[in-house]
Design an enzyme around this catalytic site. Structure first.
Site, short mmCIF file in Angstrom:
data_model
loop_
_atom_site.label_atom_id
_atom_site.label_comp_id
_atom_site.label_asym_id
_atom_site.label_seq_id
_atom_site.Cartn_x
_atom_site.Cartn_y
_atom_site.Cartn_z
N TRP A 26 0.82 -1.21 0.00
CA TRP A 26 0.00 0.00 0.00
C TRP A 26 0.86 1.26 0.00
O TRP A 26 0.35 2.37 0.01
CB TRP A 26 -0.96 0.01 1.19
CG TRP A 26 -0.31 -0.35 2.48
CD1 TRP A 26 0.26 0.50 3.37
CD2 TRP A 26 -0.16 -1.65 3.03
NE1 TRP A 26 0.76 -0.20 4.43
CE2 TRP A 26 0.50 -1.52 4.26
CE3 TRP A 26 -0.53 -2.94 2.60
CZ2 TRP A 26 0.81 -2.61 5.07
CZ3 TRP A 26 -0.22 -4.02 3.41
CH2 TRP A 26 0.44 -3.85 4.63
N GLU A 39 -5.16 0.83 6.31
CA GLU A 39 -5.25 1.25 7.71
C GLU A 39 -6.33 0.47 8.45
O GLU A 39 -6.16 0.11 9.60
CB GLU A 39 -5.52 2.77 7.82
CG GLU A 39 -4.35 3.64 7.38
CD GLU A 39 -3.08 3.43 8.22
OE1 GLU A 39 -3.15 2.85 9.31
OE2 GLU A 39 -2.01 3.84 7.74
#
Ligand code: SF4
Length: 357
Positions: A26, A39
């Site tokens: 990511w 997240e």
């Protein structure tokens, strides 16, 4: 200001991050969807477990629109192994809100992000600062540990007022330098320090830390006792007995209620008690289940945040299974057991019948 992170030290952290950050899937992009998804996945889950799941998720649902359109079962299957399934449900809920009200985009502003389902202060700060370079703080347990040591804070780091003060400290730095790269690198740098260098349990690697010359806990040799984190209440232990009802290749599976623990997921039926073989027969006969054979399987344990299941399990063979079907039940064959979103709490028992890991 009670605590003040020196801007020179903040710059050291941001530069250190630029040079030392780990390569993670990511991090190749600052695409808001990637930042958001990673997240959420990383909350409560180890980075190594997240990596393959993130890649598969993005390959299967490459856009926010795809996530909004995804069938619940397929979504749960993609989330399998990460646990805490409400995060996946909230992701979809949020994606639908984005499609309906935000032009299928994640908003930039911290305060707007906070209004969305499943997005709390940490995630809002991470999206706003990492994806859009806006001056927002993203404070999680790692950040609290690093800065508690840097300032040599002896208070309980679960304290919400302390958390607000730490957020404020970071925002003060952004008043001095609000360039997007600094904002993003400082936030990610403190998180990365907490994950790789300033690790818990007295194992801080201060000799390679960019803060070693100014960190008070290091200078005063108090890293073993800081941070202080009060204990959470002990987990409640629930004794369960599972009934794995089968007729040849067919298994009776129940869909859990839409609210509460493991909401909407599939399970083997059971009761909250440890039963012996005789009690199992009495219990299942109440539901018109007449075993032709019963086999005790190995015990298993599954740990949730606030409780633990200590499970006994019995494989119960019946001659006729179709008549047991009612609302919220279904019959699955071994192949279908492979594909349904069955939580990892039942992993041990699923593995008796499938090659599923
Ligand atoms: S110097 Fe040591 S204790 Fe201080 S922030 Fe760095 S790793 Fe943590």
């Amino acid at each position: 200001m009670k605590y003040s992170l020196k801007i020179e030290d903040a710059k050291e952290i941001a530069e250190w991050y630029q040079k030392n950050k780990r390569q993670l899937p990511w991090r190749d992009t600052n695409n808001p969807y990637d930042v958001w998804l990673s997240e959420i996945m990383l909350q409560q889950t180890r980075i190594e477990a997240v990596k393959p799941k993130f890649l598969l998720f993005k390959q299967t649902l490459p856009t926010i629109q795809d996530l909004a359109n995804c069938e619940d079962d397929a979504l749960m299957r993609l989330w399998e192994g990460l646990g805490y399934y409400s995060r996946a449900r909230n992701l979809k809920k949020c994606a639908i809100t984005l499609v309906e009200h935000y032009n299928t985009q994640l908003p930039e502003e911290y305060k707007t992000l906070l209004k969305l389902p499943g997005i709390g202060p940490y995630t809002a700060g991470a999206i706003s600062s990492i994806a859009y370079g806006l001056p927002a703080a993203a404070v999680d347990g790692n950040v609290m540990r690093v800065l508690a040591r840097y300032f040599e804070i002896t208070e309980d780091i679960r304290n919400e007022t302390l958390k607000k003060e730490i957020e404020q400290t970071i925002l003060e730095c952004f008043q001095e330098d609000s360039t997007p790269s600094f904002v993003s690198n400082l936030n990610q740098g403190i998180m990365e320090l907490g994950e790789t260098i300033c690790v818990p349990n007295g194992e801080a690697r201060c000799s390679i830390c960019p803060l070693q010359h100014t960190c008070k806990a290091h200078l005063h040799e108090t890293t073993d006792t800081i941070p202080y984190r009060s204990a959470l209440n002990q987990r409640k232990i629930i004794e369960r007995t599972l009934f794995i009802i089968r007729d040849g290749d067919q298994f009776l599976i129940h869909k859990r209620a839409d609210k509460g623990l493991l909401a909407g997921l599939y399970e083997f039926i059971g009761v909250d008690a440890h039963l012996n073989k005789k009690e199992v027969i009495q219990e299942v006969e109440k539901h018109n289940i007449h075993p032709t054979h019963i086999k005790r399987l190995e015990d298993a344990k599954h740990i949730f945040t606030h409780l633990e299941w200590h499970m006994h399990a019995y494989e119960i063979t019946v001659e006729q299974i179709e008549h047991l079907l009612q609302k919220d039940y279904l019959l699955l064959n071994k192949q279908e057991l492979e594909t349904k979103a069955i939580p990892s709490a039942f992993k041990k028992y699923i593995s008796y019948y499938t090659i599923r890991k």
